[in-house]
Write an enzyme that holds these catalytic residues in place. Structure first.
Site, PDB file in Angstrom:
ATOM      1  N   HIS A 266       0.839  -1.207   0.000  1.00 20.56           N
ATOM      2  CA  HIS A 266       0.000   0.000   0.000  1.00 20.56           C
ATOM      3  C   HIS A 266       0.873   1.255   0.000  1.00 20.56           C
ATOM      4  O   HIS A 266       0.663   2.175  -0.805  1.00 20.56           O
ATOM      5  CB  HIS A 266      -0.901  -0.028   1.238  1.00 20.56           C
ATOM      6  N   GLU A 267       1.845   1.300   0.879  1.00 21.09           N
ATOM      7  CA  GLU A 267       2.665   2.512   1.020  1.00 21.09           C
ATOM      8  C   GLU A 267       3.577   2.730  -0.185  1.00 21.09           C
ATOM      9  O   GLU A 267       3.815   3.877  -0.586  1.00 21.09           O
ATOM     10  CB  GLU A 267       3.490   2.446   2.311  1.00 21.09           C
TER      11      GLU A 267
ATOM     12  N   GLU B  42      -5.866   7.163  -1.705  1.00 26.14           N
ATOM     13  CA  GLU B  42      -6.067   5.978  -0.879  1.00 26.14           C
ATOM     14  C   GLU B  42      -6.801   4.849  -1.601  1.00 26.14           C
ATOM     15  O   GLU B  42      -6.501   3.679  -1.379  1.00 26.14           O
ATOM     16  CB  GLU B  42      -6.808   6.358   0.401  1.00 26.14           C
TER      17      GLU B  42
END
Length: 1033
Positions: free
Chosen positions: A473-474, A496
């Site tokens: 995700h990051e 996001e």
């Protein structure tokens, strides 16, 4: 950022007097003087020049002049409208008897009938008077002088009322958002933290470009003592300037007598001091206990969304991108890290060392700036010309290998997939001991909670899946969010939603053994559960206040955003069109800020079928909720009808929303392979498709790639249930799970009976796959807990028997040893967790045995990671074992295991221990305060904990919002956990009363509205279904 493992907004921002002037004016009172005149006392006749008009509340009001807008001087002033009205009244009163102005008088006998001409003149006069009054009343923006006379309306909209700064001088800016006349080009930051006194000093030098003529510079700063401020225009000399501060909006300003001209450049230098933050945002202090029992302190940052202003004065909005050169002055026994590689270290005369980092090679939004001052140990690897490092405290270096290996693989994947190489020279992943969010995507310096980054070599595959998901995700954010950034927080989903989608998509390719698909399916279900509430919001929605910005970090921005991207990708032919579209988007807007429409335009440009992606997708981002598609069959025609799936549905909330739905479907002739899938676009309220009459059943939303729920009608459901009873493998496991989720959702909506739910679940004895079983268990456990909290003891016992009976064969097949398959671990932990929580004898006996073996082995025996929570939760019900668990918690070094021990401790049913854990979690000494949301969520599942938690929240609300911002995901979690199992009117009244009393301390939070709605829905479901449950369980 990874969160954890109405038109009224514009009015709210206006100054008070502007708000009041825009409100609907009170209608004048009307008194019928013709009725019962004898009841009125006699008054002397009024002289035409002595107009008296009472009462005040029945004055004729004029638009723009509110009831409360007149001061004492204005009380005696009359508007021209009022004078006109009164002159007419006074003429009438002059004809009345002086003894009784209101009494009817007999007409004089000498009076003759008025002529027709006189009547016409009188009527014409009345029409003119009434018309003038109406013109004055409805004239927009009407303003009045102190004397009451109307003046030309030259100030529409009304002139802003400037707030007062801390110095007493007027602050020259009235809006929450900054003006765009000045744009920062570069920052030079010098920070000197003192980790003994928990303070820091700083100097910020901002080079700026003047885009439009302006007499002021406005930027953000919070909780600073500014000791010196200078300003330099072009090549001129720097001179001292006065800085004004307006604390409610965390803004500072510098005013100038002479206008700054567009095209000029200037420099603002600010020296200041501040305290390190004691919450989890800004430049904050953290601590941990080392292996020798010593307390170690460090400082770290968390700036997203609005907290860079707590570390340095800045233009703290995403569109104000700039470069950064950062210098950290530290003690010699510390090290510092920042976004860029270290350029040099220089000893200073006061014994400190100055670490200077390279000037950033990319323009960054302020929320992506980061720095730490600590004692960390790295491991490093070179990947595609980037130095990848994982940092931890020295005692936990052994847990960093998996993170480094995973980050390296994912970086290579993203470089290739996006066709754009990661632009920085280094990529650091840092485990922070005291960190609230799961992780934060700061460019080049990604910060993590320790449990989200550190995992042992012998950890279970399920524990590794957690770490890999957060890293994926990051790293995706380095492109989506960092390279291309949303223009404002209203489009947070562009950051996001994309990062969430890419985390699942990338892991399916890079680490297929982690079997991430089941997790992605489950989070899509939970996103739908939230979005079915009237208190939900559109994916892209206007936000203005800091609290509203914080509340955007929720399942709609993350999981729903990811879900609609999956749906869009699945609707494209082939698997490359979507990828080409996002590459086009990233390259076109590299280094810039975007809005949702920019993404749709990029995807439309590469569409091989010339699809208008914006037309299709705007219905999914611009309105809240999702559709319910209902099927009806007649002969060879299938009619599809769509409506808003809204759990709270009445005349007040019913909507006419329509979605552009890419409906996918399979049938009994071909239902498993991707080639079986057919597509139909439903744009209107209702449409039809043709299907051979020989088709026995139809399953919509193939593999649940669409964000909608399907109701098949009684015949359709019967056919599907019969098919599953005959052959469970006739549908994919995703389709079977979606049938279960949809059926429970329709039961909650009231479209199917709970008997139909139970009929569907009859096939579960033949189910072997993870996702259908875990979805069914989650739904049944939710109902079980509702019944338990309502103290419906007979039904609780029957529900317990029902669950254990239906899943008995699966439970008996589960082993308690090491398991290599993530999917099997997910299935096992769900089944055994349910069995042990329902006190199934064999399960609790085995769990107690494993715990005893674990304790007596002195660390040589290991409980499988996916079973640790099951075992620790059983152990916590014993006084002796609970105390043993607490000792283990104090000394544990494996963070994943330590967190499960804490969940076990929190599952106790002992009221005194419940209270002790809550207090310790708030104090943060033994139990870290960052874990309080997890503790509360765990406690509320049990009977003993949930009422204590609600009392705790009410008593300690101010302490909670001092630690966690109002509207933050932590506060959202706490509120949802504490209230989601209430189902009585008494609890609803209590929760509403509490939040209403908070006012600006949280009364307007969306999560509070969600709590009210959920309690009402729980009450409605229980009222409607308890009799059915009594009959059929």
């Amino acid at each position: 950022m990874d969160l954890f493992d109405s038109n009224s907004t514009e009015r709210a921002n206006l100054p008070r007097n502007m708000i009041e002037n825009s409100m609907f004016e009170e209608e004048p009172d009307v008194v019928d003087l013709a009725k019962d005149s004898a009841a009125f006392p006699a008054f002397p006749a009024l002289d035409p020049d002595e107009v008296a008009y009472e009462p005040r509340s029945s004055r004729l009001l004029v638009r723009g002049l509110g009831e409360n807008d007149m001061d004492e001087d204005e009380e005696d002033c009359e508007s021209s409208a009022r004078l006109l009205g009164m002159s007419f009244m006074n003429r009438s009163s002059a004809l009345r008897s002086s003894s009784s102005p209101y009494a009817r008088q007999a007409p004089p006998r000498s009076c003759t009938r008025p002529s027709a001409r006189t009547m016409v003149v009188c009527v014409l006069f009345l029409v003119i008077v009434v018309s003038m009054i109406m013109v004055l009343y409805f004239l927009p923006g009407c303003t009045f002088t102190k004397a009451g006379c109307r003046k030309p309306n030259k100030t529409s909209p009304l002139e802003p009322v400037y707030p007062v700064s801390t110095s007493g001088e007027l602050f020259p800016w009235t809006q929450l958002r900054l003006p765009h006349s000045i744009h920062p080009l570069s920052y030079e930051l010098t920070l000197t933290p003192d980790l003994d006194d928990m303070t820091f000093t700083g100097r910020t030098v901002i080079n700026m470009s003047i885009l439009h003529n302006s007499k002021l510079i406005v930027l953000h700063a919070q909780n600073f003592n500014i000791t010196k401020a200078t300003f330099k225009l072009g090549d001129g000399q720097a001179s001292a300037v006065t800085v004004l501060e307006y604390k409610p909006r965390r803004q500072i300003a510098v005013k100038f007598k002479e206008e700054l001209k567009a095209g000029q450049f200037c420099v603002l230098t600010l020296d200041y001091s501040a305290n390190l933050s004691h919450s989890y945002d800004g430049f904050y202090n953290s601590s941990y206990t080392d292996e020798d029992g010593n307390r170690r302190v460090l400082a770290a940052t968390q700036f997203e969304p609005l907290s860079a202003r707590k570390a340095f004065p800045c233009f703290d909005e995403p569109t104000f991108k700039a470069t950064f050169l950062i210098k950290i002055n530290r003690k010699q026994n510390y090290m510092s890290l920042s976004n860029m590689p270290k350029a040099k270290s220089t000893p200073l005369s006061d014994g400190l060392v100055q670490d200077e980092f390279e000037k950033s090679s990319v323009n960054m939004s302020t929320y992506l700036v980061a720095f730490t001052v600590a004692n960390f140990t790295p491991i490093t690897k070179n990947v595609s010309e980037t130095v990848v490092s994982v940092y931890s405290v020295p005692e936990k270096k052994e847990y960093t290998d998996y993170a480094l290996e995973t980050a390296s693989k994912l970086l290579e994947f993203y470089n290739n997939f996006f066709d754009i190489n990661y632009p920085l020279k280094k990529l650091d992943l840092v485990a922070i001991p005291d960190f609230l969010a799961g992780a934060m995507e700061n460019w080049g310096l990604i910060t993590f909670r320790e449990t989200s980054l550190l995992v042992g070599k012998e950890s279970s595959p399920l524990e590794k899946q957690v770490v890999a998901s957060v890293i994926a995700h990051e790293l995706a954010h380095q492109w989506f969010g960092n390279l291309v950034t949303m223009s404002w927080w209203s489009d947070l989903w562009l950051n996001e939603g994309f990062a969430t989608y890419m985390q699942y998509m990338s892991l399916q390719t890079v680490l297929p053994k982690l079997d991430i698909g089941n997790l992605f399916l489950a989070v899509r279900f939970r996103a739908m559960d939230k979005d079915a509430l009237n208190s939900s919001h559109a994916v892209s929605t206007e936000v203005n206040t800091p609290e509203q910005v914080d509340e955007m970090f929720d399942s709609v921005s993350y999981e729903k955003g990811a879900s609609i991207l999956l749906m869009l990708n699945s609707s494209f032919p082939g698997d490359q069109q979507f990828r080409k579209g996002i590459i086009q988007y990233l390259k076109q807007f590299s280094g810039l800020n975007t809005e949702t429409g920019d993404l749709w335009n990029s995807l439309s440009q590469v569409s091989t079928q010339h699809q208008n992606v914006s037309e299709m997708m705007s219905s999914w981002t611009s309105q809240k909720g999702f559709p319910l598609v209902t099927i009806s069959r007649k002969g060879d025609q299938v009619t599809l009808t769509q409506e808003h799936f809204l759990l709270t549905s009445d005349n007040a909330t019913r909507t006419s929303s329509l979605w552009n739905i890419p409906v996918t479907y399979v049938n009994d002739s071909c239902s498993l392979a991707p080639e079986c899938r057919q597509m139909f676009t439903l744009k209107s309220k209702s449409d039809t498709l043709k299907l051979p009459e020989s088709v026995k059943w139809l399953k919509l939303n193939y593999r649940n790639t669409g964000f909608y729920i399907v109701h098949y009608g009684d015949e359709g459901w019967h056919a599907l249930i019969e098919a599953l009873s005959t052959n469970v493998s006739v549908l994919t496991h995703e389709d079977r799970a979606s049938l279960i989720h949809n059926m429970f959702a329709l039961s909650r909506l009231g479209r199917v009976s709970f008997r139909q739910v139970l009929n569907l679940l009859n096939y579960m004895s033949n189910e072997t796959e993870t996702s259908p079983v875990t979805e069914a268990l989650l739904q049944l456990n939710s109902i079980y807990r509702l019944l338990d909290k309502r103290q419906e003891y007979n039904l609780v016992a029957r529900m317990k028997t029902y669950i254990l009976k239906h899943f008995d064969s699966l439970i008996e097949k589960q082993t308690w040893g090491e398991e290599e398959s993530v999917s099997k671990e997910e299935l096992r932990s769900a089944l055994l967790g349910t069995a042990c929580s329902l006190e199934e004898e064999n399960c609790t006996k085995k769990a107690k045995s494993l715990f005893k073996q674990y304790v007596e082995s002195n660390g040589t025996f290991k409980i499988p990671g996916d079973l640790q929570l099951v075992v620790f939760s059983v152990a916590a019900q014993s006084d002796e074992d609970w105390s043993t668990l607490l000792t283990m918690y104090r000394t544990a070094t494996n963070d994943a295991e330590k967190r499960k021990i804490l969940q076990g401790l929190a599952s106790t049913q002992d009221p005194r221990r419940v209270v002790w854990i809550l207090k310790e979690g708030l104090n943060g000494n033994i139990i870290q305060t960052q874990e309080l949301p997890l503790v509360i969520n765990t406690m509320c599942k049990g009977f003993a904990g949930y009422l204590f938690v609600w009392d705790f929240i009410q008593v300690n609300w101010d302490s909670l919002i001092a630690k966690f911002r109002v509207g933050s995901f932590a506060i959202q979690t706490i509120i949802t956990s504490a209230t989601s199992q209430f189902s009585t009117q008494a609890h609803l009244d209590q929760v509403q009363a509490f939040f209403s009393s908070l006012k600006e301390r949280g009364s307007q939070m969306r999560s509070a509205q969600e709590a009210f709605e959920t309690i009402r829905l729980n009450k409605r479901w229980m009222d409607n279904n308890i009799s059915t449950l009594r009959k059929w369980l």
